[in-house]
Motif scaffolding. Structure first.
Motif, PDB file in Angstrom:
ATOM      1  N   ILE A 282       0.876  -1.164   0.000  1.00 18.30           N
ATOM      2  CA  ILE A 282       0.000   0.000   0.000  1.00 18.30           C
ATOM      3  C   ILE A 282       0.916   1.217   0.000  1.00 18.30           C
ATOM      4  O   ILE A 282       1.733   1.387   0.917  1.00 18.30           O
ATOM      5  CB  ILE A 282      -0.920   0.002   1.234  1.00 18.30           C
ATOM      6  N   LEU A 283       0.813   2.036  -1.027  1.00 23.31           N
ATOM      7  CA  LEU A 283       1.697   3.192  -1.171  1.00 23.31           C
ATOM      8  C   LEU A 283       0.877   4.468  -0.995  1.00 23.31           C
ATOM      9  O   LEU A 283       0.145   4.876  -1.895  1.00 23.31           O
ATOM     10  CB  LEU A 283       2.373   3.187  -2.542  1.00 23.31           C
ATOM     11  N   ARG A 284       1.017   5.078   0.165  1.00 24.58           N
ATOM     12  CA  ARG A 284       0.317   6.353   0.411  1.00 24.58           C
ATOM     13  C   ARG A 284       1.139   7.490  -0.167  1.00 24.58           C
ATOM     14  O   ARG A 284       2.352   7.568   0.035  1.00 24.58           O
ATOM     15  CB  ARG A 284       0.131   6.576   1.916  1.00 24.58           C
ATOM     16  N   THR A 285       0.454   8.387  -0.855  1.00 24.72           N
ATOM     17  CA  THR A 285       1.131   9.535  -1.436  1.00 24.72           C
ATOM     18  C   THR A 285       0.283  10.782  -1.221  1.00 24.72           C
ATOM     19  O   THR A 285      -0.788  10.717  -0.604  1.00 24.72           O
ATOM     20  CB  THR A 285       1.432   9.287  -2.927  1.00 24.72           C
ATOM     21  N   SER A 286       0.745  11.923  -1.715  1.00 19.11           N
ATOM     22  CA  SER A 286       0.046  13.176  -1.458  1.00 19.11           C
ATOM     23  C   SER A 286       0.236  14.157  -2.606  1.00 19.11           C
ATOM     24  O   SER A 286       1.225  14.093  -3.343  1.00 19.11           O
ATOM     25  CB  SER A 286       0.569  13.814  -0.158  1.00 19.11           C
ATOM     26  N   TRP A 287      -0.731  15.034  -2.768  1.00 20.49           N
ATOM     27  CA  TRP A 287      -0.622  16.205  -3.639  1.00 20.49           C
ATOM     28  C   TRP A 287      -0.072  15.838  -5.022  1.00 20.49           C
ATOM     29  O   TRP A 287       0.930  16.385  -5.489  1.00 20.49           O
ATOM     30  CB  TRP A 287       0.266  17.269  -2.989  1.00 20.49           C
ATOM     31  N   VAL A 288      -0.757  14.938  -5.704  1.00 22.35           N
ATOM     32  CA  VAL A 288      -0.278  14.423  -6.989  1.00 22.35           C
ATOM     33  C   VAL A 288      -0.426  15.484  -8.086  1.00 22.35           C
ATOM     34  O   VAL A 288      -1.483  16.101  -8.226  1.00 22.35           O
ATOM     35  CB  VAL A 288      -1.046  13.151  -7.382  1.00 22.35           C
ATOM     36  N   VAL A 289       0.634  15.654  -8.868  1.00 19.38           N
ATOM     37  CA  VAL A 289       0.611  16.640  -9.955  1.00 19.38           C
ATOM     38  C   VAL A 289       1.267  16.047 -11.198  1.00 19.38           C
ATOM     39  O   VAL A 289       2.101  15.147 -11.117  1.00 19.38           O
ATOM     40  CB  VAL A 289       1.331  17.947  -9.556  1.00 19.38           C
ATOM     41  N   SER A 290       0.876  16.563 -12.357  1.00 22.69           N
ATOM     42  CA  SER A 290       1.433  16.100 -13.627  1.00 22.69           C
ATOM     43  C   SER A 290       0.971  17.040 -14.728  1.00 22.69           C
ATOM     44  O   SER A 290       0.253  18.010 -14.483  1.00 22.69           O
ATOM     45  CB  SER A 290       0.956  14.670 -13.920  1.00 22.69           C
ATOM     46  N   ALA A 291       1.360  16.710 -15.942  1.00 20.17           N
ATOM     47  CA  ALA A 291       0.888  17.464 -17.104  1.00 20.17           C
ATOM     48  C   ALA A 291      -0.449  16.935 -17.604  1.00 20.17           C
ATOM     49  O   ALA A 291      -0.994  17.437 -18.582  1.00 20.17           O
ATOM     50  CB  ALA A 291       1.917  17.394 -18.223  1.00 20.17           C
ATOM     51  N   HIS A 292      -1.007  15.932 -16.903  1.00 18.20           N
ATOM     52  CA  HIS A 292      -2.227  15.273 -17.348  1.00 18.20           C
ATOM     53  C   HIS A 292      -3.383  15.548 -16.382  1.00 18.20           C
ATOM     54  O   HIS A 292      -3.176  15.707 -15.185  1.00 18.20           O
ATOM     55  CB  HIS A 292      -2.025  13.759 -17.447  1.00 18.20           C
ATOM     56  N   GLY A 293      -4.585  15.576 -16.912  1.00 16.92           N
ATOM     57  CA  GLY A 293      -5.764  15.646 -16.063  1.00 16.92           C
ATOM     58  C   GLY A 293      -5.857  16.942 -15.276  1.00 16.92           C
ATOM     59  O   GLY A 293      -5.206  17.940 -15.577  1.00 16.92           O
ATOM     60  N   ALA A 294      -6.678  16.903 -14.229  1.00 21.00           N
ATOM     61  CA  ALA A 294      -6.893  18.083 -13.394  1.00 21.00           C
ATOM     62  C   ALA A 294      -6.025  17.979 -12.147  1.00 21.00           C
ATOM     63  O   ALA A 294      -6.052  16.970 -11.447  1.00 21.00           O
ATOM     64  CB  ALA A 294      -8.367  18.183 -13.000  1.00 21.00           C
ATOM     65  N   ASN A 295      -5.255  19.014 -11.868  1.00 25.60           N
ATOM     66  CA  ASN A 295      -4.433  19.042 -10.662  1.00 25.60           C
ATOM     67  C   ASN A 295      -4.051  20.484 -10.343  1.00 25.60           C
ATOM     68  O   ASN A 295      -4.338  21.409 -11.102  1.00 25.60           O
ATOM     69  CB  ASN A 295      -3.197  18.146 -10.807  1.00 25.60           C
ATOM     70  N   PHE A 296      -3.391  20.672  -9.215  1.00 23.59           N
ATOM     71  CA  PHE A 296      -3.097  22.006  -8.701  1.00 23.59           C
ATOM     72  C   PHE A 296      -2.227  22.815  -9.655  1.00 23.59           C
ATOM     73  O   PHE A 296      -2.466  24.019  -9.847  1.00 23.59           O
ATOM     74  CB  PHE A 296      -2.416  21.882  -7.336  1.00 23.59           C
ATOM     75  N   VAL A 297      -1.226  22.193 -10.250  1.00 28.70           N
ATOM     76  CA  VAL A 297      -0.339  22.930 -11.157  1.00 28.70           C
ATOM     77  C   VAL A 297      -1.130  23.507 -12.324  1.00 28.70           C
ATOM     78  O   VAL A 297      -1.026  24.699 -12.643  1.00 28.70           O
ATOM     79  CB  VAL A 297       0.798  22.021 -11.680  1.00 28.70           C
ATOM     80  N   LYS A 298      -1.936  22.697 -12.949  1.00 31.62           N
ATOM     81  CA  LYS A 298      -2.687  23.157 -14.115  1.00 31.62           C
ATOM     82  C   LYS A 298      -3.737  24.187 -13.733  1.00 31.62           C
ATOM     83  O   LYS A 298      -3.998  25.136 -14.490  1.00 31.62           O
ATOM     84  CB  LYS A 298      -3.307  21.959 -14.836  1.00 31.62           C
ATOM     85  N   THR A 299      -4.327  24.018 -12.549  1.00 34.23           N
ATOM     86  CA  THR A 299      -5.302  25.011 -12.079  1.00 34.23           C
ATOM     87  C   THR A 299      -4.634  26.356 -11.858  1.00 34.23           C
ATOM     88  O   THR A 299      -5.160  27.400 -12.271  1.00 34.23           O
ATOM     89  CB  THR A 299      -5.972  24.537 -10.782  1.00 34.23           C
TER      90      THR A 299
END
Length: 286
Positions: free
Chosen positions: A140-157
């Motif tokens: 089980i890999l817990r992660t946080s605040w995922v961002v990328s050039a794809h889809g909807a995320n904080f960077v693109k917003t």
């Protein structure tokens, strides 16, 4: 190594599709609202490992659709994990910092007590519990605040609304590690391969970008790296109310992930530069 991935258009799934040996299943091939169909897909493909990169991720909407969120985030990964256990293959499941209550200011260890604040966190915790109960080889890999050039995320917003508004008010008391989806995908592939070689590495792990920062600090870095003059006013969470509560402390202790798998925390600043580079040819960065 043949890896079956649940999810095809999400941020991490999109990055996983670029890895050799990956078959990605979208909703048409395996709807997580039908956990039995997910288990059958695993049996039909008979892969060497399975990664679940699909989830119900609408944190606020989950407050009104908790039953659906729990089916997708809880029952579906449980069914996947049971199928993998039956076949004797490793299962990697992506989870979230939202299983914690966000109190204090110390990084949470993987074995820290869980206490989700809202429906989304409860649904993800149900998935974690089901994966463990299945009894198979898993991570089980817990992660946080995922961002990328794809889809909807904080960077693109930020890139979209910042220049439009000429300035933004962003919360400064939620602290965590922005995590590039590309790095999460690479970590999942490494973990799956390690589990196949050494089932004793099964367990719960954390993976988040470094250094820890606030959403306001991250927003400032986005605009600075993109060369945009967008003022950011730092505000407390109380001035930006949302339907679902957010954890104030999303810091994750990732030391076990590095010790067991040799995967250090990725520098999100380098990841941000890559994301902006990926966006620029499409004209999305400005």
């Amino acid at each position: 190594m043949r890896v079956l991935v649940f999810g095809s258009t999400g941020q991490v799934a999109t990055e996983l599709r670029g890895h050799a040996g990956v078959t990605a299943l979208g909703r048409a091939e395996a709807d997580l609202a039908d956990p039995g169909a997910c288990a059958e897909a695993i049996r039909a493909h008979a892969p060497d490992a399975v990664i679940n990169a699909a989830a119900y991720t609408s944190v606020d909407k989950a407050e009104m659709e908790e039953e659906l969120a729990t089916t997708i985030n809880g029952a579906a990964p449980t069914a996947m994990a049971r199928a993998c256990a039956d076949l004797g293959i490793p299962f990697v499941h992506i989870s979230t910092d939202y299983v914690f209550d966000g109190s204090g200011d110390a990084p949470r260890a993987p074995d820290a007590p869980t206490a989700p604040l809202g429906a989304y966190g409860r649904s993800k915790l149900a998935g974690e519990e089901g994966v463990r109960a299945a009894g198979g080889v898993h991570a089980i890999l817990r992660t946080s605040w995922v961002v990328s050039a794809h889809g909807a995320n904080f960077v693109k917003t930020m890139l979209r609304v910042g220049p439009e508004r000429g300035g933004l008010r962003v919360v400064n008391d939620q602290i965590g590690g922005p995590t590039p989806a590309r790095d999460i995908a690479a970590a999942c592939m490494t973990i799956a391969a390690t589990l196949a070689r050494d089932p004793a590495t099964s367990g719960t792990y954390h993976f988040a970008g470094a250094p820890d920062t606030s959403w306001a600090g991250f927003a400032k870095a986005i605009f600075e790296t993109a060369g945009l003059d967008v003022p950011v006013e730092e505000i407390p969470t109380t001035e930006y109310p949302l339907p679902a509560p957010r954890p104030l402390n999303s810091r994750l202790d990732c030391s076990a992930t590095e010790a067991v798998f040799g995967i250090p925390r990725p520098d999100w600043r380098a990841g941000l530069a890559r994301i902006l580079s990926d966006l620029s040819p499409r004209g999305d960065a400005t």
